[in-house]
Design a protein around this motif. Structure first.
Motif, PDB file in Angstrom:
ATOM      1  N   LEU A 110      13.536 -40.645  61.693  1.00  0.00           N
ATOM      2  CA  LEU A 110      12.734 -39.428  61.621  1.00  0.00           C
ATOM      3  C   LEU A 110      11.859 -39.451  60.358  1.00  0.00           C
ATOM      4  N   PRO A 111      10.604 -39.065  60.465  1.00  0.00           N
ATOM      5  CA  PRO A 111       9.761 -38.952  59.262  1.00  0.00           C
ATOM      6  C   PRO A 111      10.139 -37.691  58.493  1.00  0.00           C
ATOM      7  N   ARG A 112      10.938 -37.828  57.443  1.00  0.00           N
ATOM      8  CA  ARG A 112      11.514 -36.658  56.787  1.00  0.00           C
ATOM      9  C   ARG A 112      10.453 -35.720  56.228  1.00  0.00           C
ATOM     10  N   ARG A 113       9.357 -36.261  55.733  1.00  0.00           N
ATOM     11  CA  ARG A 113       8.344 -35.374  55.149  1.00  0.00           C
ATOM     12  C   ARG A 113       7.617 -34.574  56.221  1.00  0.00           C
ATOM     13  N   HIS A 114       7.782 -34.958  57.492  1.00  0.00           N
ATOM     14  CA  HIS A 114       7.181 -34.216  58.596  1.00  0.00           C
ATOM     15  C   HIS A 114       8.251 -33.515  59.441  1.00  0.00           C
ATOM     16  N   THR A 115       9.451 -33.362  58.888  1.00  0.00           N
ATOM     17  CA  THR A 115      10.562 -32.747  59.603  1.00  0.00           C
ATOM     18  C   THR A 115      10.919 -31.417  58.956  1.00  0.00           C
ATOM     19  N   GLY A 116      11.204 -30.425  59.780  1.00  0.00           N
ATOM     20  CA  GLY A 116      11.653 -29.125  59.296  1.00  0.00           C
ATOM     21  C   GLY A 116      12.764 -28.598  60.177  1.00  0.00           C
ATOM     22  N   GLU A 117      13.480 -27.616  59.678  1.00  0.00           N
ATOM     23  CA  GLU A 117      14.569 -27.028  60.451  1.00  0.00           C
ATOM     24  C   GLU A 117      14.304 -25.555  60.706  1.00  0.00           C
ATOM     25  N   LEU A 179      14.501 -29.636  63.722  1.00  0.00           N
ATOM     26  CA  LEU A 179      15.947 -29.603  63.885  1.00  0.00           C
ATOM     27  C   LEU A 179      16.369 -28.143  63.954  1.00  0.00           C
ATOM     28  N   SER A 180      17.537 -27.893  64.525  1.00  0.00           N
ATOM     29  CA  SER A 180      18.077 -26.538  64.515  1.00  0.00           C
ATOM     30  C   SER A 180      19.548 -26.572  64.887  1.00  0.00           C
ATOM     31  N   LEU A 190      15.040 -19.927  75.207  1.00  0.00           N
ATOM     32  CA  LEU A 190      13.789 -20.571  74.815  1.00  0.00           C
ATOM     33  C   LEU A 190      13.228 -21.439  75.940  1.00  0.00           C
ATOM     34  N   SER A 191      14.124 -21.981  76.770  1.00  0.00           N
ATOM     35  CA  SER A 191      13.679 -22.849  77.857  1.00  0.00           C
ATOM     36  C   SER A 191      12.871 -22.091  78.901  1.00  0.00           C
ATOM     37  N   LEU A 192      13.045 -20.769  78.974  1.00  0.00           N
ATOM     38  CA  LEU A 192      12.263 -19.970  79.918  1.00  0.00           C
ATOM     39  C   LEU A 192      10.776 -20.001  79.596  1.00  0.00           C
ATOM     40  N   TYR A 193      10.454 -20.358  78.352  1.00  0.00           N
ATOM     41  CA  TYR A 193       9.062 -20.392  77.905  1.00  0.00           C
ATOM     42  C   TYR A 193       8.608 -21.811  77.557  1.00  0.00           C
ATOM     43  N   GLY A 194       9.444 -22.808  77.872  1.00  0.00           N
ATOM     44  CA  GLY A 194       9.092 -24.191  77.570  1.00  0.00           C
ATOM     45  C   GLY A 194       9.340 -24.575  76.129  1.00  0.00           C
ATOM     46  N   LEU A 195      10.087 -23.766  75.394  1.00  0.00           N
ATOM     47  CA  LEU A 195      10.293 -23.976  73.954  1.00  0.00           C
ATOM     48  C   LEU A 195      11.660 -24.582  73.627  1.00  0.00           C
ATOM     49  N   GLN A 196      12.374 -25.073  74.619  1.00  0.00           N
ATOM     50  CA  GLN A 196      13.722 -25.569  74.367  1.00  0.00           C
ATOM     51  C   GLN A 196      13.706 -26.850  73.528  1.00  0.00           C
ATOM     52  N   LEU A 197      14.789 -27.030  72.771  1.00  0.00           N
ATOM     53  CA  LEU A 197      15.023 -28.249  72.011  1.00  0.00           C
ATOM     54  C   LEU A 197      16.051 -29.093  72.744  1.00  0.00           C
ATOM     55  N   ASP A 198      16.162 -30.348  72.378  1.00  0.00           N
ATOM     56  CA  ASP A 198      17.102 -31.260  73.021  1.00  0.00           C
ATOM     57  C   ASP A 198      18.437 -31.258  72.277  1.00  0.00           C
ATOM     58  N   PRO A 199      19.565 -31.099  72.986  1.00  0.00           N
ATOM     59  CA  PRO A 199      20.868 -31.191  72.314  1.00  0.00           C
ATOM     60  C   PRO A 199      21.115 -32.615  71.829  1.00  0.00           C
ATOM     61  N   VAL A 200      21.600 -32.735  70.597  1.00  0.00           N
ATOM     62  CA  VAL A 200      21.815 -34.067  70.018  1.00  0.00           C
ATOM     63  C   VAL A 200      23.220 -34.217  69.441  1.00  0.00           C
ATOM     64  N   GLY A 201      24.150 -33.428  69.946  1.00  0.00           N
ATOM     65  CA  GLY A 201      25.528 -33.523  69.481  1.00  0.00           C
ATOM     66  C   GLY A 201      26.372 -32.457  70.138  1.00  0.00           C
ATOM     67  N   PRO A 202      27.686 -32.494  69.916  1.00  0.00           N
ATOM     68  CA  PRO A 202      28.597 -31.554  70.575  1.00  0.00           C
ATOM     69  C   PRO A 202      28.527 -30.160  69.955  1.00  0.00           C
ATOM     70  N   ARG A 210      28.083 -23.231  68.120  1.00  0.00           N
ATOM     71  CA  ARG A 210      26.702 -23.680  67.995  1.00  0.00           C
ATOM     72  C   ARG A 210      26.633 -25.199  68.118  1.00  0.00           C
ATOM     73  N   GLY A 211      25.450 -25.680  68.408  1.00  0.00           N
ATOM     74  CA  GLY A 211      25.256 -27.117  68.519  1.00  0.00           C
ATOM     75  C   GLY A 211      23.990 -27.556  67.812  1.00  0.00           C
ATOM     76  N   PRO A 212      23.852 -28.870  67.554  1.00  0.00           N
ATOM     77  CA  PRO A 212      22.654 -29.400  66.910  1.00  0.00           C
ATOM     78  C   PRO A 212      21.566 -29.695  67.950  1.00  0.00           C
ATOM     79  N   TYR A 213      20.332 -29.392  67.592  1.00  0.00           N
ATOM     80  CA  TYR A 213      19.199 -29.595  68.501  1.00  0.00           C
ATOM     81  C   TYR A 213      18.038 -30.229  67.743  1.00  0.00           C
ATOM     82  N   TYR A 214      17.182 -30.903  68.518  1.00  0.00           N
ATOM     83  CA  TYR A 214      16.027 -31.598  67.945  1.00  0.00           C
ATOM     84  C   TYR A 214      14.892 -31.607  68.970  1.00  0.00           C
ATOM     85  N   VAL A 215      13.664 -31.596  68.473  1.00  0.00           N
ATOM     86  CA  VAL A 215      12.524 -31.805  69.365  1.00  0.00           C
ATOM     87  C   VAL A 215      11.347 -32.356  68.574  1.00  0.00           C
TER      88      VAL A 215
END
Length: 264
Positions: A110-117, A179-180, A190-202, A210-215
């Motif tokens: 991941l490009p950390r300087r272009h990543t936010g949570e 990240l979130s 959020l998925s109802l509006y196309g804004l969902q993130l991808d689950p990346v862990g349990p 809660r779970g970890p998400y990324y997009v």
């Protein structure tokens, strides 16, 4: 005009919370929602005698407030945690508090300087839901594909209004990866509006289940443009707000460096 855009402009205003006074409003809203309304685990009101909720990530975050135009009240807030300029290797909360699946995400790429949570995404209770709202239906186990509200808001949900501000902050800060840590029901909303993130862990216990998400924000907006165009027009201001791919940015820097070497 897109009616969703027209309704947003009629009912809501996103305000950048730059000043100490506006930040206090944001922290007070977070206290109200987490400590009083939700009584979320880890947010006991006694921990916040000033009735403001804040933490170590706030100094290197961008913050927004959501104002309800008819009443003039602040009804929501959110923040985008940015890399800490004093400690660029500092972990994001998702890295610290969840178990990331390396088969689903490789943080080293991941490009950390272009990543936010995305964090502290809250709407006060009286605006967040009605008994027939989709989030309520999801939490009660309803099949969202077969669910129909008894009545519909002209503007779907205040969280969609907050997304306008989050995407604006991301573009301004050149953030292209999110990240979130969130409840699965929130991601389904959020998925109802196309804004969902991808689950990346349990799913784990962290202030609740809660779970970890990324997009990749660029890819998410491309998907929205194709499948959720009316919401894409809202969050991008008809395409005027567009994040520049971090890959493009990095290649442009590299090309510039090569050109400078050739000139020298």
């Amino acid at each position: 005009m897109n009616d969703v855009v027209a309704a947003f402009n009629e009912y809501f205003e996103v305000i950048d919370a730059h000043s100490p006074e506006l930040l206090h409003h944001a922290f007070k809203l977070r206290y109200q929602v987490y400590c009083i309304e939700q009584r979320a685990p880890g947010f006991e009101a006694s921990k916040y005698p000033a009735e403001m909720e804040s933490d170590e990530y706030d100094p290197h975050s961008s913050h927004i407030l959501l104002r309800h135009r008819p009443s003039g009240e602040f009804v929501g807030t959110a923040r985008l945690i940015l890399p800490d300029p004093l400690d660029p290797k500092k972990l994001f909360p998702t890295e610290q508090h969840t178990r990331l699946d390396p088969a689903l995400i490789d943080m080293s790429h991941l490009p950390r300087r272009h990543t936010g949570e995305i964090s502290r995404l809250v709407v006060v209770r009286r605006f967040a839901r009605r008994r027939d709202e989709p989030l309520h239906a999801l939490e009660k186990g309803a099949n969202i594909e077969k669910w129909n509200p008894t009545s519909k808001r002209r503007f779907p949900h205040p969280l969609l209004a907050l997304a306008v501000g989050i995407i604006r902050m991301s573009v301004e800060r050149n953030v292209t990866h999110w990240l979130s840590v969130m409840e699965p029901s929130l991601n389904r909303l959020l998925s109802l509006y196309g804004l969902q993130l991808d689950p990346v862990g349990p799913i784990i216990e962290h202030h609740g289940q809660r779970g970890p998400y990324y997009v990749d924000l660029v890819k998410m907006l491309d998907r929205m443009h194709k499948d959720y165009n009316e919401f894409w027009e809202l969050v991008t201001d008809y395409g005027r707000l567009r994040p520049i791919s971090s890959e493009y940015t990095q290649s442009s820097v590299s090309d510039s460096e090569h050109l400078l070497e050739a000139v020298e």
